[in-house]
Write a protein that holds these residues in place. Structure first.
Motif, PDB file in Angstrom:
ATOM      1  N   ASP A   1      27.568 -19.294   1.076  1.00 56.25           N
ATOM      2  CA  ASP A   1      28.580 -18.253   0.914  1.00 56.25           C
ATOM      3  C   ASP A   1      27.807 -16.965   0.650  1.00 56.25           C
ATOM      4  O   ASP A   1      27.156 -16.799  -0.383  1.00 56.25           O
ATOM      5  CB  ASP A   1      29.509 -18.582  -0.248  1.00 56.25           C
ATOM      6  CG  ASP A   1      30.672 -17.592  -0.369  1.00 56.25           C
ATOM      7  OD1 ASP A   1      30.462 -16.391  -0.115  1.00 56.25           O
ATOM      8  OD2 ASP A   1      31.777 -18.016  -0.715  1.00 56.25           O
ATOM      9  N   PHE A   2      27.860 -16.061   1.612  1.00 48.11           N
ATOM     10  CA  PHE A   2      27.063 -14.839   1.599  1.00 48.11           C
ATOM     11  C   PHE A   2      27.419 -13.939   0.419  1.00 48.11           C
ATOM     12  O   PHE A   2      26.614 -13.107   0.002  1.00 48.11           O
ATOM     13  CB  PHE A   2      27.329 -14.092   2.910  1.00 48.11           C
ATOM     14  CG  PHE A   2      26.457 -12.906   3.175  1.00 48.11           C
ATOM     15  CD1 PHE A   2      25.203 -13.055   3.748  1.00 48.11           C
ATOM     16  CD2 PHE A   2      26.900 -11.623   2.894  1.00 48.11           C
ATOM     17  CE1 PHE A   2      24.408 -11.948   4.022  1.00 48.11           C
ATOM     18  CE2 PHE A   2      26.114 -10.518   3.165  1.00 48.11           C
ATOM     19  CZ  PHE A   2      24.858 -10.687   3.733  1.00 48.11           C
ATOM     20  N   GLY A   3      28.614 -14.119  -0.130  1.00 44.92           N
ATOM     21  CA  GLY A   3      29.135 -13.157  -1.085  1.00 44.92           C
ATOM     22  C   GLY A   3      29.932 -12.111  -0.322  1.00 44.92           C
ATOM     23  O   GLY A   3      30.450 -12.366   0.753  1.00 44.92           O
ATOM     24  N   LYS A   4      30.020 -10.915  -0.848  1.00 45.48           N
ATOM     25  CA  LYS A   4      30.776  -9.869  -0.155  1.00 45.48           C
ATOM     26  C   LYS A   4      30.246  -8.504  -0.564  1.00 45.48           C
ATOM     27  O   LYS A   4      30.038  -8.223  -1.742  1.00 45.48           O
ATOM     28  CB  LYS A   4      32.258  -9.972  -0.493  1.00 45.48           C
ATOM     29  CG  LYS A   4      33.162  -9.056   0.301  1.00 45.48           C
ATOM     30  CD  LYS A   4      33.115  -9.332   1.808  1.00 45.48           C
ATOM     31  CE  LYS A   4      33.672 -10.690   2.151  1.00 45.48           C
ATOM     32  NZ  LYS A   4      33.726 -10.906   3.613  1.00 45.48           N
ATOM     33  N   LYS A   5      30.016  -7.650   0.445  1.00 51.99           N
ATOM     34  CA  LYS A   5      29.617  -6.271   0.195  1.00 51.99           C
ATOM     35  C   LYS A   5      30.861  -5.393   0.159  1.00 51.99           C
ATOM     36  O   LYS A   5      31.668  -5.403   1.086  1.00 51.99           O
ATOM     37  CB  LYS A   5      28.680  -5.776   1.305  1.00 51.99           C
ATOM     38  CG  LYS A   5      27.308  -6.420   1.307  1.00 51.99           C
ATOM     39  CD  LYS A   5      26.454  -5.804   2.401  1.00 51.99           C
ATOM     40  CE  LYS A   5      25.057  -6.372   2.411  1.00 51.99           C
ATOM     41  NZ  LYS A   5      24.219  -5.761   3.483  1.00 51.99           N
ATOM     42  N   LEU A   6      31.013  -4.645  -0.914  1.00 47.81           N
ATOM     43  CA  LEU A   6      32.093  -3.687  -1.059  1.00 47.81           C
ATOM     44  C   LEU A   6      31.514  -2.279  -1.070  1.00 47.81           C
ATOM     45  O   LEU A   6      30.291  -2.097  -1.018  1.00 47.81           O
ATOM     46  CB  LEU A   6      32.874  -3.982  -2.340  1.00 47.81           C
ATOM     47  CG  LEU A   6      33.422  -5.410  -2.456  1.00 47.81           C
ATOM     48  CD1 LEU A   6      34.048  -5.628  -3.828  1.00 47.81           C
ATOM     49  CD2 LEU A   6      34.420  -5.710  -1.359  1.00 47.81           C
TER      50      LEU A   6
ATOM     51  N   LEU B   1      27.775 -11.715  -5.607  1.00 49.22           N
ATOM     52  CA  LEU B   1      26.675 -12.637  -5.371  1.00 49.22           C
ATOM     53  C   LEU B   1      27.142 -13.857  -4.590  1.00 49.22           C
ATOM     54  O   LEU B   1      28.323 -14.206  -4.589  1.00 49.22           O
ATOM     55  CB  LEU B   1      26.060 -13.058  -6.703  1.00 49.22           C
ATOM     56  CG  LEU B   1      25.391 -11.939  -7.504  1.00 49.22           C
ATOM     57  CD1 LEU B   1      24.992 -12.443  -8.873  1.00 49.22           C
ATOM     58  CD2 LEU B   1      24.181 -11.392  -6.756  1.00 49.22           C
ATOM     59  N   GLY B   2      26.193 -14.511  -3.921  1.00 42.94           N
ATOM     60  CA  GLY B   2      26.503 -15.662  -3.095  1.00 42.94           C
ATOM     61  C   GLY B   2      26.016 -16.962  -3.701  1.00 42.94           C
ATOM     62  O   GLY B   2      25.407 -16.988  -4.778  1.00 42.94           O
ATOM     63  N   ALA B   3      26.270 -18.067  -2.979  1.00 43.09           N
ATOM     64  CA  ALA B   3      25.950 -19.398  -3.490  1.00 43.09           C
ATOM     65  C   ALA B   3      25.777 -20.370  -2.330  1.00 43.09           C
ATOM     66  O   ALA B   3      26.073 -20.054  -1.168  1.00 43.09           O
ATOM     67  CB  ALA B   3      27.064 -19.890  -4.417  1.00 43.09           C
ATOM     68  N   VAL B   4      25.286 -21.563  -2.677  1.00 45.35           N
ATOM     69  CA  VAL B   4      25.210 -22.688  -1.735  1.00 45.35           C
ATOM     70  C   VAL B   4      26.167 -23.766  -2.224  1.00 45.35           C
ATOM     71  O   VAL B   4      26.196 -24.096  -3.422  1.00 45.35           O
ATOM     72  CB  VAL B   4      23.780 -23.246  -1.648  1.00 45.35           C
ATOM     73  CG1 VAL B   4      23.750 -24.586  -0.916  1.00 45.35           C
ATOM     74  CG2 VAL B   4      22.872 -22.252  -0.934  1.00 45.35           C
ATOM     75  N   TYR B   5      26.952 -24.307  -1.301  1.00 41.69           N
ATOM     76  CA  TYR B   5      27.949 -25.326  -1.622  1.00 41.69           C
ATOM     77  C   TYR B   5      27.710 -26.590  -0.795  1.00 41.69           C
ATOM     78  O   TYR B   5      27.030 -26.557   0.245  1.00 41.69           O
ATOM     79  CB  TYR B   5      29.361 -24.815  -1.313  1.00 41.69           C
ATOM     80  CG  TYR B   5      29.832 -23.696  -2.196  1.00 41.69           C
ATOM     81  CD1 TYR B   5      30.551 -23.954  -3.358  1.00 41.69           C
ATOM     82  CD2 TYR B   5      29.577 -22.374  -1.864  1.00 41.69           C
ATOM     83  CE1 TYR B   5      31.003 -22.926  -4.170  1.00 41.69           C
ATOM     84  CE2 TYR B   5      30.022 -21.326  -2.665  1.00 41.69           C
ATOM     85  CZ  TYR B   5      30.737 -21.619  -3.818  1.00 41.69           C
ATOM     86  OH  TYR B   5      31.171 -20.594  -4.618  1.00 41.69           O
ATOM     87  N   TYR B   6      28.319 -27.680  -1.270  1.00 38.83           N
ATOM     88  CA  TYR B   6      28.351 -28.938  -0.517  1.00 38.83           C
ATOM     89  C   TYR B   6      29.790 -29.417  -0.479  1.00 38.83           C
ATOM     90  O   TYR B   6      30.526 -29.290  -1.473  1.00 38.83           O
ATOM     91  CB  TYR B   6      27.474 -30.000  -1.180  1.00 38.83           C
ATOM     92  CG  TYR B   6      27.382 -31.303  -0.408  1.00 38.83           C
ATOM     93  CD1 TYR B   6      26.437 -31.452   0.599  1.00 38.83           C
ATOM     94  CD2 TYR B   6      28.241 -32.356  -0.679  1.00 38.83           C
ATOM     95  CE1 TYR B   6      26.338 -32.637   1.318  1.00 38.83           C
ATOM     96  CE2 TYR B   6      28.153 -33.548   0.040  1.00 38.83           C
ATOM     97  CZ  TYR B   6      27.195 -33.679   1.037  1.00 38.83           C
ATOM     98  OH  TYR B   6      27.114 -34.843   1.748  1.00 38.83           O
ATOM     99  N   ALA B   7      30.204 -29.958   0.658  1.00 40.78           N
ATOM    100  CA  ALA B   7      31.591 -30.400   0.785  1.00 40.78           C
ATOM    101  C   ALA B   7      31.702 -31.583   1.736  1.00 40.78           C
ATOM    102  O   ALA B   7      30.783 -31.882   2.510  1.00 40.78           O
ATOM    103  CB  ALA B   7      32.470 -29.249   1.283  1.00 40.78           C
ATOM    104  N   ARG B   8      32.845 -32.258   1.661  1.00 40.34           N
ATOM    105  CA  ARG B   8      33.171 -33.364   2.558  1.00 40.34           C
ATOM    106  C   ARG B   8      34.146 -32.890   3.627  1.00 40.34           C
ATOM    107  O   ARG B   8      34.904 -31.933   3.432  1.00 40.34           O
ATOM    108  CB  ARG B   8      33.780 -34.528   1.783  1.00 40.34           C
ATOM    109  CG  ARG B   8      32.824 -35.167   0.792  1.00 40.34           C
ATOM    110  CD  ARG B   8      33.459 -36.399   0.133  1.00 40.34           C
ATOM    111  NE  ARG B   8      32.573 -36.961  -0.886  1.00 40.34           N
ATOM    112  CZ  ARG B   8      32.963 -37.340  -2.096  1.00 40.34           C
ATOM    113  NH1 ARG B   8      34.244 -37.228  -2.442  1.00 40.34           N
ATOM    114  NH2 ARG B   8      32.104 -37.855  -2.955  1.00 40.34           N
ATOM    115  N   THR B   9      34.165 -33.606   4.746  1.00 37.76           N
ATOM    116  CA  THR B   9      34.966 -33.179   5.884  1.00 37.76           C
ATOM    117  C   THR B   9      36.459 -33.417   5.706  1.00 37.76           C
ATOM    118  O   THR B   9      37.262 -32.858   6.449  1.00 37.76           O
ATOM    119  CB  THR B   9      34.509 -33.902   7.157  1.00 37.76           C
ATOM    120  OG1 THR B   9      34.630 -35.319   6.957  1.00 37.76           O
ATOM    121  CG2 THR B   9      33.062 -33.573   7.490  1.00 37.76           C
TER     122      THR B   9
END
Length: 284
Positions: free
Chosen positions: A138-143, A149-157
């Motif tokens: 998740d890149f985060g967001k520029k305003l 700030l951004g992050a790394v995630y893990y998820a299931r389908t």
């Protein structure tokens, strides 16, 4: 330095990203500026698979044959000297999401918009593991006056599990796994840094203590003003990072050496994937 040699497969796309090579030789790309998922045939002919809205930013083929899309929620755009670039959030931005697209029917389903009650700001790039789950940035967001700030995630389908695995990052972008699946790589755009993480279990990383800003080990950081975008990992383990400003592909060893730089004809080299019968054809 090497010059990228190849041919233009198709053109006139609305800021393409996230190439995925299909078994028939066609290539899926997301068009961030048009909010759609597009298939490009080997002939160059193209057709829209689905309109996903927002800003589809990265894509990967899941074990179920569906295409999983990182949607950043949409950008505001600016054109200078013939180049169109994102400069902030769209006026109708309503958060980011992970979407699943049925390639046969074009049906779009939103799987995730939040994690532990917190909204996703700008999902960017995605990679599947051998267990059928996926990691994404998740890149985060520029305003206009600040940056999330951004992050790394893990998820299931199946939409039932999402976990934040590493945080915080300054614009995390490309993400990939080593061939054995034991190391996760993450590229940061604005710092032009490549980070690595031992994978302990699905969704769990071994994190380094302070002073690592995000728990990662620094693989390499390029000097001067360069920016990292998405990446792909070669079968031999080297990491190929699409590089902006000094446009091209930077190739790093797992140990942190800059092995090669393949110069592109312009500065917006955003992504790379491999395909073909021997996986030796790069699509950029």
């Amino acid at each position: 330095m090497l010059k990228l040699q190849g041919r233009v497969m198709t053109a006139a796309l609305a800021f393409p990203e996230g190439p995925v090579v299909l078994p028939d030789g066609s290539v899926l790309v997301v068009e961030i500026g048009a909010g759609r998922l597009t298939r490009v045939l080997p002939s160059g002919e193209r057709g829209v698979i689905a309109s996903v809205g927002g800003g589809p930013n990265g894509a990967a083929l899941g074990p179920d044959g569906h295409c999983y899309v990182c949607n950043n929620g949409g950008f505001k755009w600016r054109t200078d000297d013939g180049f169109t670039r994102p400069i902030g959030e769209a006026a109708d931005y309503n958060g980011g999401s992970i979407q699943r697209v049925n390639l046969a029917t074009g049906e779009v389903r939103t799987l995730y918009t939040r994690c532990d009650g917190n909204p996703l700001h700008g999902p960017n790039d995605i990679v599947f593991d051998a267990q059928g789950g996926f990691w994404f940035t998740d890149f985060g967001k520029k305003l206009a006056d600040r940056m999330m700030l951004g992050a790394v995630y893990y998820a299931r389908t199946d939409g039932t599990f999402i976990r934040r695995a590493a945080f915080p990052f300054l614009t995390p972008n490309g993400i990939g796994l080593s061939p054995d699946g034991k190391t996760l790589y993450v590229a940061e755009t604005e710092t032009s840094r490549l980070w690595s993480y031992p994978v302990v279990a699905p969704g769990e990383l071994a994190l380094q203590p302070f002073p690592s800003p995000n728990g990662g080990r620094l693989v390499h950081g390029l000097p001067g003003y360069q920016r990292f975008d998405s990446l792909a990992v070669e079968e031999g383990g080297n990491i190929c990072v699409a590089t902006l400003v000094r446009g091209g592909i930077s190739v790093f060893s797992p140990g942190g050496d800059l092995l090669e730089f393949h110069e592109a004809p312009e500065g917006y080299c955003t992504n790379i994937c491999f395909g073909g019968p021997d996986m030796r054809t790069a699509y950029i």
